[in-house]
Design an enzyme around this catalytic site. Structure first.
Site, mmCIF file in Angstrom:
data_model
loop_
_atom_site.group_PDB
_atom_site.id
_atom_site.type_symbol
_atom_site.label_atom_id
_atom_site.label_comp_id
_atom_site.label_asym_id
_atom_site.label_seq_id
_atom_site.Cartn_x
_atom_site.Cartn_y
_atom_site.Cartn_z
ATOM 1 N N ASP A 1 61.778 43.543 35.430
ATOM 2 C CA ASP A 1 60.482 43.076 35.947
ATOM 3 C C ASP A 1 59.441 42.967 34.847
ATOM 4 O O ASP A 1 58.600 42.072 34.853
ATOM 5 C CB ASP A 1 59.950 44.055 37.014
ATOM 6 C CG ASP A 1 60.461 43.703 38.395
ATOM 7 O OD1 ASP A 1 61.225 42.727 38.516
ATOM 8 O OD2 ASP A 1 60.103 44.412 39.353
ATOM 9 N N HIS B 1 49.024 46.355 38.950
ATOM 10 C CA HIS B 1 50.091 47.339 39.222
ATOM 11 C C HIS B 1 50.298 48.342 38.090
ATOM 12 O O HIS B 1 50.932 49.374 38.308
ATOM 13 C CB HIS B 1 51.431 46.637 39.467
ATOM 14 C CG HIS B 1 51.464 45.762 40.675
ATOM 15 N ND1 HIS B 1 51.122 46.210 41.934
ATOM 16 C CD2 HIS B 1 51.787 44.443 40.818
ATOM 17 C CE1 HIS B 1 51.241 45.200 42.801
ATOM 18 N NE2 HIS B 1 51.640 44.129 42.144
ATOM 19 N N ASP C 1 45.239 39.728 46.456
ATOM 20 C CA ASP C 1 46.621 39.435 46.052
ATOM 21 C C ASP C 1 47.528 39.798 47.227
ATOM 22 O O ASP C 1 47.208 40.698 48.006
ATOM 23 C CB ASP C 1 46.922 40.325 44.842
ATOM 24 C CG ASP C 1 48.181 39.968 44.079
ATOM 25 O OD1 ASP C 1 49.259 40.186 44.632
ATOM 26 O OD2 ASP C 1 48.090 39.526 42.928
ATOM 27 N N ASP D 1 49.021 34.627 44.892
ATOM 28 C CA ASP D 1 50.331 34.659 45.553
ATOM 29 C C ASP D 1 50.188 34.845 47.061
ATOM 30 O O ASP D 1 51.179 34.870 47.792
ATOM 31 C CB ASP D 1 51.248 35.734 44.952
ATOM 32 C CG ASP D 1 50.549 37.062 44.749
ATOM 33 O OD1 ASP D 1 49.389 37.210 45.196
ATOM 34 O OD2 ASP D 1 51.149 37.961 44.128
ATOM 35 N N TYR E 1 52.680 32.533 41.727
ATOM 36 C CA TYR E 1 53.956 32.177 41.093
ATOM 37 C C TYR E 1 54.382 30.743 41.366
ATOM 38 O O TYR E 1 55.472 30.353 40.991
ATOM 39 C CB TYR E 1 55.026 33.202 41.516
ATOM 40 C CG TYR E 1 54.516 34.586 41.195
ATOM 41 C CD1 TYR E 1 54.453 35.027 39.877
ATOM 42 C CD2 TYR E 1 53.974 35.405 42.182
ATOM 43 C CE1 TYR E 1 53.904 36.260 39.554
ATOM 44 C CE2 TYR E 1 53.420 36.637 41.870
ATOM 45 C CZ TYR E 1 53.384 37.050 40.557
ATOM 46 O OH TYR E 1 52.814 38.260 40.231
#
Length: 431
Positions: A95, A137, A172, A261, A300
């Site tokens: 990731d 994050h 988000d 997103d 994305y």
């Protein structure tokens, strides 16, 4: 007639030139596309455009552990095979891959958010925008969810030097877990995250029951949503909750993470928002007339990310943008219709009226537990943190000074930069 907002916009062409690798959904190239769309609509003429400074390791270590920052600084794709233990410890891998110029990428996007916070602190602008930021994050000691350095936490720490209370809002589709975690025990930051929750959806946190602890109890608000939420349901809930939050908490400044997103048709998302619905949230927050720091985040499906953040730049400038996209370097990505608006998806909205009503009632109940404006008992605002000017001669001689760095040394801080010298980047897999 109130005077127009002064808007500072941060951008460095190098931030869009890094490549996470083939098949990785994160495409920093979307930042070049956004910037060129902003330029093609001539929005740059209505803002002050700045190239951010590259955040120093000591600035990144205001939140992140010094050993993690040092490792990010040191690791390269060629040497990573020597550091299996550290890669695991700091959660670098599939990731969060190690790629060329990773640390500089972090320095640029974090530097943009820190600079944005400082300009707001010194009242040099009313709104500051860093679309490259919003990497919500990242944790104190490691990477997570495509995020390495948590620029939002660093920006909020900067704002706390001048403001007793900071409100953080996150739209988000993923829960803003890194920011919430950083401020979970304090009443000086209220975090409000609207996100998809359930079915093992990343990062798995953000239940409505997560409300903060100790001094921070009731100062974390989570709005867990199900697949397919549409503009009408989302904006109604957003406005009700945010209006009550601002009235109750009385923040001195707002940080708004605009992850795209949550739009319909996102490669990793499952909401059904149009750009109008998403940007309506930005319009609503702007109306409070509080100092405002706006960042990007996830997103994305690149062409829709660029559309969304360009429209939202327009919203922040009170500029109406024609639907037809002007010719620009990345025009081919907006084929075949070359328009700003996107079709709503046709996903079923799994958020029933009664479900949304229950969420709203629980959030408003939580807010009632907070006394109005926690005024007097707030800790005093700590002194401004001073970053010394680093002597170039003392910097690591192993780090070659590139042309870009040399150029920067002869720029004044306030030099206008219109971003026309971006290098076109070919390492792109067209997704």
């Amino acid at each position: 007639m109130p005077s127009k907002d002064r808007i500072a916009y941060f951008y460095d062409g190098d931030v869009g030139n890094v490549y996470f690798g083939p098949n990785h959904p994160m495409k920093p190239h979307r930042l070049c596309m956004t910037h060129h769309l902003v330029l093609s609509y001539e929005l740059h003429k209505k803002m002050e455009i700045y190239r951010p400074h590259k955040a120093y390791p000591v600035e990144l270590a205001q939140f992140h552990s010094a050993d993690y920052v040092e490792f990010l600084h040191r690791i390269t794709p060629d040497t990573q095979h020597l550091f299996a233990d550290e890669l695991a410890r700091y959660n670098l891998g599939e990731d969060c891959p190690v790629f060329e110029n990773l640390f500089e990428f972090c320095q640029i996007y974090a530097g943009g958010t820190i600079d944005a916070a400082r300009r707001l602190n010194h009242q040099l602008c009313d709104i500051a925008i860093n679309w490259a930021g919003g990497l919500h994050h990242a944790k104190k000691c490691g990477a997570s969810g495509f995020c390495y350095i948590n620029d939002l936490v660093l920006g909020i720490l900067e704002l706390l030097k001048f403001h007793a209370r900071v409100l953080y809002i996150d739209i988000d589709i993923h829960h803003g877990d890194g920011v919430e975690e950083a401020f979970y025990f304090t009443d000086r930051v209220m975090t409000v995250s609207f996100h998809k929750y359930g079915d093992m959806f990343f990062p798995g946190t953000g239940d409505i029951k997560e409300i903060g602890e100790r001094e921070g109890k009731y100062y974390a608000i989570n709005v867990p949503l199900k697949d397919g939420i549409d503009d009408a349901s989302f904006t109604r809930l957003f406005k009700t909750i945010i209006a009550k939050v601002v009235e109750t908490y009385l923040p001195g400044v707002i940080v708004l993470q605009c992850g795209a997103d949550s739009l319909a048709g996102d490669r990793l998302g499952c909401f059904n928002l149009s750009i109008e619905g998403h940007s309506e949230c930005v319009r609503f927050v702007k109306k409070f007339n509080l100092p405002l720091l706006v960042t990007g985040g996830g997103g994305y499906t690149k062409e829709n990310v660029a559309r969304c953040w360009t429209v939202e730049t327009g919203v922040l400038l009170d500029a109406e943008l024609p639907n037809e996209i002007p010719d620009n370097e990345y025009a081919k990505y907006f084929a075949p219709d070359y328009t700003l608006k996107i079709q709503n998806g046709n996903m079923e909205n799994l958020n029933s009226k009664s479900y949304l009503s229950t969420i709203k009632v629980q959030v408003l109940e939580s807010l009632r537990c907070i006394q109005h404006a926690p005024g007097v008992q707030m800790q005093e605002v700590p002194p401004d943190f001073y970053i010394p000017d680093f002597d170039e001669d003392e910097q690591n001689p192993d780090e070659r000074v590139g042309q870009h760095t040399q150029d920067k040394q002869i720029q004044r801080d306030d030099e206008y930069y219109d971003g026309d010298n971006d290098n076109d980047h070919n390492m792109e897999d067209g997704l």
